[in-house]
Design an enzyme around this catalytic site. Structure first.
Site, PDB file in Angstrom:
ATOM      1  N   LYS A   1      41.837  46.985  -2.841  1.00 61.92           N
ATOM      2  CA  LYS A   1      42.566  47.283  -4.088  1.00 61.92           C
ATOM      3  C   LYS A   1      42.218  48.659  -4.666  1.00 61.92           C
ATOM      4  O   LYS A   1      43.031  49.270  -5.338  1.00 61.92           O
ATOM      5  CB  LYS A   1      42.312  46.180  -5.123  1.00 61.92           C
ATOM      6  CG  LYS A   1      42.977  44.866  -4.718  1.00 61.92           C
ATOM      7  CD  LYS A   1      42.780  43.761  -5.717  1.00 61.92           C
ATOM      8  CE  LYS A   1      43.221  42.447  -5.087  1.00 61.92           C
ATOM      9  NZ  LYS A   1      43.092  41.298  -5.967  1.00 61.92           N
TER      10      LYS A   1
ATOM     11  N   ASP B   1      47.627  41.160 -10.864  1.00 63.57           N
ATOM     12  CA  ASP B   1      46.617  40.093 -10.944  1.00 63.57           C
ATOM     13  C   ASP B   1      46.318  39.750 -12.407  1.00 63.57           C
ATOM     14  O   ASP B   1      46.247  38.570 -12.774  1.00 63.57           O
ATOM     15  CB  ASP B   1      45.290  40.548 -10.315  1.00 63.57           C
ATOM     16  CG  ASP B   1      45.340  40.567  -8.803  1.00 63.57           C
ATOM     17  OD1 ASP B   1      46.043  39.725  -8.222  1.00 63.57           O
ATOM     18  OD2 ASP B   1      44.659  41.421  -8.205  1.00 63.57           O
TER      19      ASP B   1
ATOM     20  N   GLY C   1      30.680  36.105 -13.887  1.00 59.55           N
ATOM     21  CA  GLY C   1      31.034  37.042 -12.826  1.00 59.55           C
ATOM     22  C   GLY C   1      31.513  38.365 -13.376  1.00 59.55           C
ATOM     23  O   GLY C   1      32.096  38.412 -14.477  1.00 59.55           O
TER      24      GLY C   1
ATOM     25  N   GLY D   1      35.574  42.730  -9.276  1.00 57.77           N
ATOM     26  CA  GLY D   1      36.842  43.423  -9.486  1.00 57.77           C
ATOM     27  C   GLY D   1      37.840  42.600 -10.285  1.00 57.77           C
ATOM     28  O   GLY D   1      38.559  43.129 -11.144  1.00 57.77           O
TER      29      GLY D   1
ATOM     30  N   TYR E   1      41.184  28.893  -5.630  1.00 57.68           N
ATOM     31  CA  TYR E   1      42.226  27.859  -5.563  1.00 57.68           C
ATOM     32  C   TYR E   1      42.132  27.112  -4.240  1.00 57.68           C
ATOM     33  O   TYR E   1      41.479  27.560  -3.301  1.00 57.68           O
ATOM     34  CB  TYR E   1      43.623  28.481  -5.737  1.00 57.68           C
ATOM     35  CG  TYR E   1      43.979  29.469  -4.675  1.00 57.68           C
ATOM     36  CD1 TYR E   1      43.663  30.811  -4.833  1.00 57.68           C
ATOM     37  CD2 TYR E   1      44.620  29.076  -3.492  1.00 57.68           C
ATOM     38  CE1 TYR E   1      43.962  31.729  -3.855  1.00 57.68           C
ATOM     39  CE2 TYR E   1      44.923  29.997  -2.516  1.00 57.68           C
ATOM     40  CZ  TYR E   1      44.599  31.319  -2.699  1.00 57.68           C
ATOM     41  OH  TYR E   1      44.897  32.222  -1.719  1.00 57.68           O
TER      42      TYR E   1
ATOM     43  N   GLY F   1      42.751  28.416  -9.507  1.00 63.94           N
ATOM     44  CA  GLY F   1      43.389  29.733  -9.464  1.00 63.94           C
ATOM     45  C   GLY F   1      44.794  29.751  -8.882  1.00 63.94           C
ATOM     46  O   GLY F   1      45.356  30.833  -8.682  1.00 63.94           O
TER      47      GLY F   1
HETATM   48  P1  NDP Z   1      33.872  40.718  -6.128  1.00 63.39           P
HETATM   49  O1  NDP Z   1      33.277  40.736  -4.772  1.00 63.39           O
HETATM   50  O2  NDP Z   1      34.401  41.971  -6.721  1.00 63.39           O
HETATM   51  O3  NDP Z   1      32.770  40.113  -7.173  1.00 63.39           O
HETATM   52  C1  NDP Z   1      32.063  38.953  -6.887  1.00 63.39           C
HETATM   53  C2  NDP Z   1      31.357  38.443  -8.155  1.00 63.39           C
HETATM   54  O4  NDP Z   1      30.848  37.142  -7.843  1.00 63.39           O
HETATM   55  C3  NDP Z   1      30.164  39.267  -8.596  1.00 63.39           C
HETATM   56  O5  NDP Z   1      30.081  39.210 -10.000  1.00 63.39           O
HETATM   57  C4  NDP Z   1      28.977  38.536  -7.938  1.00 63.39           C
HETATM   58  O6  NDP Z   1      27.764  38.714  -8.627  1.00 63.39           O
HETATM   59  C5  NDP Z   1      29.430  37.117  -8.081  1.00 63.39           C
HETATM   60  N1  NDP Z   1      28.856  36.181  -7.110  1.00 63.39           N
HETATM   61  C6  NDP Z   1      29.149  36.075  -5.800  1.00 63.39           C
HETATM   62  N2  NDP Z   1      28.470  35.039  -5.253  1.00 63.39           N
HETATM   63  C7  NDP Z   1      27.749  34.482  -6.251  1.00 63.39           C
HETATM   64  C8  NDP Z   1      26.843  33.381  -6.314  1.00 63.39           C
HETATM   65  N3  NDP Z   1      26.564  32.648  -5.244  1.00 63.39           N
HETATM   66  N4  NDP Z   1      26.302  33.075  -7.512  1.00 63.39           N
HETATM   67  C9  NDP Z   1      26.595  33.791  -8.619  1.00 63.39           C
HETATM   68  N5  NDP Z   1      27.434  34.857  -8.618  1.00 63.39           N
HETATM   69  C10 NDP Z   1      28.002  35.196  -7.448  1.00 63.39           C
HETATM   70  O7  NDP Z   1      34.975  39.562  -6.088  1.00 63.39           O
HETATM   71  P2  NDP Z   1      36.415  39.522  -6.770  1.00 63.39           P
HETATM   72  O8  NDP Z   1      36.289  39.817  -8.220  1.00 63.39           O
HETATM   73  O9  NDP Z   1      37.381  40.309  -5.957  1.00 63.39           O
HETATM   74  O10 NDP Z   1      36.809  37.968  -6.564  1.00 63.39           O
HETATM   75  C11 NDP Z   1      36.161  36.953  -7.294  1.00 63.39           C
HETATM   76  C12 NDP Z   1      36.846  35.633  -7.030  1.00 63.39           C
HETATM   77  O11 NDP Z   1      38.178  35.667  -7.516  1.00 63.39           O
HETATM   78  C13 NDP Z   1      36.935  35.267  -5.543  1.00 63.39           C
HETATM   79  O12 NDP Z   1      36.564  33.906  -5.393  1.00 63.39           O
HETATM   80  C14 NDP Z   1      38.412  35.433  -5.236  1.00 63.39           C
HETATM   81  O13 NDP Z   1      38.828  34.532  -4.225  1.00 63.39           O
HETATM   82  C15 NDP Z   1      39.039  35.081  -6.567  1.00 63.39           C
HETATM   83  N6  NDP Z   1      40.403  35.631  -6.776  1.00 63.39           N
HETATM   84  C16 NDP Z   1      41.436  34.775  -7.020  1.00 63.39           C
HETATM   85  C17 NDP Z   1      42.720  35.253  -7.228  1.00 63.39           C
HETATM   86  C18 NDP Z   1      43.844  34.308  -7.477  1.00 63.39           C
HETATM   87  O14 NDP Z   1      45.009  34.741  -7.444  1.00 63.39           O
HETATM   88  N7  NDP Z   1      43.607  33.063  -7.766  1.00 63.39           N
HETATM   89  C19 NDP Z   1      43.026  36.699  -7.191  1.00 63.39           C
HETATM   90  C20 NDP Z   1      41.848  37.525  -6.935  1.00 63.39           C
HETATM   91  C21 NDP Z   1      40.603  36.987  -6.735  1.00 63.39           C
HETATM   92  P3  NDP Z   1      26.750  39.942  -8.283  1.00 63.39           P
HETATM   93  O15 NDP Z   1      27.241  41.122  -9.060  1.00 63.39           O
HETATM   94  O16 NDP Z   1      25.423  39.453  -8.772  1.00 63.39           O
HETATM   95  O17 NDP Z   1      26.787  40.143  -6.796  1.00 63.39           O
END
Ligand code: NDP
Length: 265
Positions: free
Chosen positions: A65, A101, A122, A125, A210, A230
């Site tokens: 993205k 989004d 969280g 992005g 989702y 989601g």
């Molecule tokens: P990013 O990789 O940008 O960010 C991931 C985030 O999750 C960070 O804040 C990270 O924390 C945290 N994280 C990951 N694993 C863990 C864990 N085990 N425990 C606690 N925190 C955790 O991801 P995105 O923002 O791109 O995506 C996030 C979610 O949103 C995904 O599950 C994705 O599938 C979903 N999504 C759904 C959409 C929809 O249409 N329904 C659209 C876009 C995304 P840290 O900074 O500490 O690493």
């Protein structure tokens, strides 16, 4: 409208529902369009591949993205603000970039009434774009993240932020899992003790993941809270992208029932 080709670019991309959603909409609305998927390994090649494949528009998913943002010739003001593009449309040889989004998410949560304070678990992005649109819509958003690094850009924009270590429990109307915890594992997005302090007073809990009941949603249900996954966010971002693909020839409500069919299979 002449036959146009669309695609989703991502890595991985094989799981994406977008081809099904958009092809249902093309068929249902009688448009001669076709939407496919493309595994893009090198995000730097996004623009080159777009033109080589003769596309009219694309959606972009993880992890491209930000590459998509950089590939555009013109950016919608909101996409410009959040630095992430998930929809590109070609017009007269130029690439126009949008972020659907965040408006999709806003629409998905607006069914919950009387909501003011929202807690995001969280800071990735997705949290970045959705926090901005929620704030613009009048919500107060607090960000809680596992590690401090990603919180800096939220602090710079004036959001209240915490890590697990310094979190101050407060009353939140909505608690939202914006992490990928629970996507491919059985992890909670934060320690269970924190959930036990924020979920009981919340009106509802939402997960952006989702297609499965995550451990987070299981905890919310155990507290008897209304929940939402989601799927609507995914559906609504697709409908809004389709509006751009078809230059707003069709409104949201016209497109929606066709795309919904992708979730009935
Ligand atoms: P990013 O990789 O940008 O960010 C991931 C985030 O999750 C960070 O804040 C990270 O924390 C945290 N994280 C990951 N694993 C863990 C864990 N085990 N425990 C606690 N925190 C955790 O991801 P995105 O923002 O791109 O995506 C996030 C979610 O949103 C995904 O599950 C994705 O599938 C979903 N999504 C759904 C959409 C929809 O249409 N329904 C659209 C876009 C995304 P840290 O900074 O500490 O690493």
């Amino acid at each position: 409208m002449p036959k146009h080709l669309f695609a989703i670019f991502g890595n991985p991309v094989s799981h994406s529902k977008s081809p099904l959603m958009h092809n249902f909409a093309f068929k249902g609305l009688g448009i001669d369009g076709c939407y496919t998927r493309y595994l893009l390994e090198d995000g730097e090649k996004l623009k080159e591949k777009f033109f080589a494949l003769g596309l009219k528009g694309i959606n972009i998913t993880v992890p491209h993205k930000e590459h998509a943002y950089r590939a555009c010739d013109e950016l919608d003001p909101f996409a410009q603000k959040v630095g992430a593009v998930n929809t590109i449309v070609e017009k007269n040889g130029k690439l126009y970039g949008y972020n659907t989004d965040a408006p999709g998410f806003l629409r998905a949560i607006s069914e919950f009434r009387g909501v003011k304070n929202v807690l995001f678990l969280g800071a990735g992005g997705t949290a970045q774009s959705t926090s901005m649109i929620l704030r613009e819509a009048g919500y107060d958003v607090t960000i809680l993240n596992r590690s401090a690094g990603r919180l800096v850009r939220f602090q710079e924009k004036g959001f209240e932020t915490y890590t697990f270590e310094n979190f101050q429990p407060q009353k939140f109307d909505l608690v939202i899992n914006m992490t990928s915890a629970g996507l491919k594992d059985d992890a909670l997005p934060c320690p269970g003790e924190i959930l036990d302090t924020v979920i009981p007073s919340a009106k509802a809990c939402i997960d952006v993941i989702y297609g499965k009941e995550t451990p987070f949603l299981k905890v919310a249900k155990a507290y008897g809270k209304p929940t939402k996954d989601g799927a609507d966010m995914l559906l609504y971002q697709g409908v809004i992208a389709f509006e751009y693909f078809t230059d707003h020839a069709y409104g949201f409500e016209k497109i929606l029932p066709h795309m919904q069919k992708a979730f009935l299979l």
